[in-house]
Scaffold this motif. Structure first.
Motif, PDB file in Angstrom:
ATOM      1  N   VAL A  11      37.452  49.407  39.479  1.00 43.37           N
ATOM      2  CA  VAL A  11      38.438  49.042  38.456  1.00 43.37           C
ATOM      3  C   VAL A  11      39.815  48.883  39.105  1.00 43.37           C
ATOM      4  N   PRO A  12      40.241  47.660  39.417  1.00 47.48           N
ATOM      5  CA  PRO A  12      41.611  47.457  39.905  1.00 47.48           C
ATOM      6  C   PRO A  12      42.616  47.757  38.787  1.00 47.48           C
ATOM      7  N   VAL A  13      43.733  48.357  39.139  1.00 47.43           N
ATOM      8  CA  VAL A  13      44.751  48.742  38.156  1.00 47.43           C
ATOM      9  C   VAL A  13      46.086  48.158  38.585  1.00 47.43           C
ATOM     10  N   TYR A  14      46.650  47.307  37.737  1.00 46.77           N
ATOM     11  CA  TYR A  14      47.992  46.794  38.006  1.00 46.77           C
ATOM     12  C   TYR A  14      48.688  46.468  36.683  1.00 46.77           C
ATOM     13  N   ASN A  15      49.676  47.293  36.322  1.00 46.34           N
ATOM     14  CA  ASN A  15      50.511  47.071  35.137  1.00 46.34           C
ATOM     15  C   ASN A  15      49.676  46.820  33.878  1.00 46.34           C
ATOM     16  N   VAL A  16      48.761  47.748  33.624  1.00 44.17           N
ATOM     17  CA  VAL A  16      47.880  47.638  32.450  1.00 44.17           C
ATOM     18  C   VAL A  16      47.933  48.921  31.624  1.00 44.17           C
ATOM     19  N   GLU A  17      49.107  49.494  31.543  1.00 42.21           N
ATOM     20  CA  GLU A  17      49.275  50.772  30.854  1.00 42.21           C
ATOM     21  C   GLU A  17      48.748  50.724  29.425  1.00 42.21           C
ATOM     22  N   LYS A  18      48.875  49.576  28.784  1.00 44.83           N
ATOM     23  CA  LYS A  18      48.481  49.439  27.386  1.00 44.83           C
ATOM     24  C   LYS A  18      46.967  49.451  27.199  1.00 44.83           C
ATOM     25  N   TYR A  19      46.207  49.078  28.240  1.00 43.73           N
ATOM     26  CA  TYR A  19      44.765  48.866  28.067  1.00 43.73           C
ATOM     27  C   TYR A  19      43.892  49.781  28.919  1.00 43.73           C
ATOM     28  N   LEU A  20      44.464  50.467  29.880  1.00 39.99           N
ATOM     29  CA  LEU A  20      43.661  51.177  30.874  1.00 39.99           C
ATOM     30  C   LEU A  20      42.798  52.272  30.256  1.00 39.99           C
ATOM     31  N   GLU A  21      43.354  53.038  29.333  1.00 36.23           N
ATOM     32  CA  GLU A  21      42.577  54.133  28.748  1.00 36.23           C
ATOM     33  C   GLU A  21      41.362  53.597  27.994  1.00 36.23           C
ATOM     34  N   ARG A  22      41.521  52.472  27.285  1.00 36.67           N
ATOM     35  CA  ARG A  22      40.379  51.862  26.599  1.00 36.67           C
ATOM     36  C   ARG A  22      39.277  51.522  27.590  1.00 36.67           C
TER      37      ARG A  22
END
Length: 336
Positions: free
Chosen positions: A13-24
């Motif tokens: 799971v790459p993570v870049y500026n997805v604070e709004k969706y990451l937990e989902r």
């Protein structure tokens, strides 16, 4: 050094500026009927500048099978490559952090891949609108069913087009055998990746199970509202993809019909990009970029455009644009 594949599956799971969706996303990966010891979730924080990194740290504590790696920004390709580097699963799955997967779907697709000893397993995906409604559903039913097994060349001959990496499970040993990794520094990197991967697949199969939800969030606006800088980067990336695939098929033992098909597809992309400088989104790009684009194309040996073209209009367009002085003259005249 070869790692022991002690897990059945690694989910990258790459993570870049997805604070709004990451937990989902992470919650959906945990909401599975597969024992936590059987699979791992590998988050790669790719230099996020919002709160995604801190959120990822908190989410990593939600399960013993979650790991998190932080790195300077390398783009989606670099984040996925880091995930592959740390993966210990016998199969790999890629999930974008602003998407999510269906509950209790992993065990069924993993069992199907393992039972049939597949290099690649395709599953059903859907696209969801911003109000979470399904507005598009894709399966592999036109090419495969739940029982047959096919090699990659036969799959391509059946009309299959390589698609995004989150449509498949990949056997880790298969990817490592050919040292398949993502080309860094480009966009549409997963298409370039699968154009190289699919012809090498010996055993491909599918399951008609909805697994992946591709979400039309703000982060998935690929072309709408794209800035001129993003437009220029996309054109350069597509040119590099064409150069990469054309080089790959020349070096590898690719059947002639697949060689012609891939070469024609890459040439059509190159032609369409140049034509877009006159009548498309690229018309607003500065003339200096056009000169840089042509010089880079020559450096990568994809200009003048050579090889196959399946469509008559592409052949005609190529005759016109393949002479640099004529191309520059047309650009200056038509864009006035």
């Amino acid at each position: 050094m070869t790692k022991n594949n002690d897990k059945r599956l690694s989910i990258i799971v790459p993570v870049y500026n997805v604070e709004k969706y990451l937990e989902r996303c992470i919650t959906s990966l945990l909401n599975q009927d597969l024992p936590k010891d059987d699979y791992e979730i590998i988050m790669v924080n790719d230099g996020s500048t919002d709160g995604s990194g801190d959120l990822a740290t908190r989410l990593a504590a939600m399960g013993p099978n979650i790991s998190l790696y932080h790195q300077e920004n390398k783009g989606l390709s670099g984040a996925r490559n880091t995930g592959i580097k740390h993966a210990t699963g016998r199969y790999l799955m890629f999930v974008d952090s602003d998407d999510y997967i269906e509950a209790n779907s992993i065990s069924r697709i993993l069992q199907s891949a393992e039972t049939r000893n597949l290099d690649l397993l395709a599953f059903s995906i859907c696209r969801r609108s911003k109000d979470n409604q399904i507005n598009w559903l894709h399966t592999m039913n036109d090419y495969l069913d739940d029982s047959n097994i096919i090699d990659g060349i036969s799959l391509l001959r059946a009309g299959f087009e390589p698609t995004s990496v989150w449509t498949y499970l990949y056997k880790t040993d298969f990817l490592n055998r050919y040292t398949f990794r993502f080309k860094e520094g480009i966009v549409h990197e997963d298409i370039e990746f699968n154009y190289r991967v699919i012809p090498k697949v010996s055993r491909a199969g599918s399951v008609d199970i909805l697994v992946y939800n591709y979400c039309l969030n703000d982060g998935h606006s690929i072309t709408t509202g794209r800035t001129l800088r993003q437009e220029a980067n996309a054109m350069m990336s597509n040119m590099e993809i064409a150069a990469s695939i054309k080089s790959y098929i020349r070096q590898e033992d690719i059947p002639n019909d697949i060689f012609k098909r891939f070469d024609s597809c890459m040439n059509s992309m190159l032609i369409n990009q140049i034509v877009s400088l006159f009548i498309g989104r690229g018309r607003k790009l500065p003339f200096q970029f056009i000169k840089e684009y042509i010089n880079k194309s020559k450096e990568l040996k994809v200009y003048p455009i050579k090889g196959y073209n399946a469509h008559f209009r592409s052949k005609i367009a190529r005759l016109i644009i393949n002479t640099e002085p004529i191309l520059i003259f047309l650009v200056r005249i038509i864009r006035k």
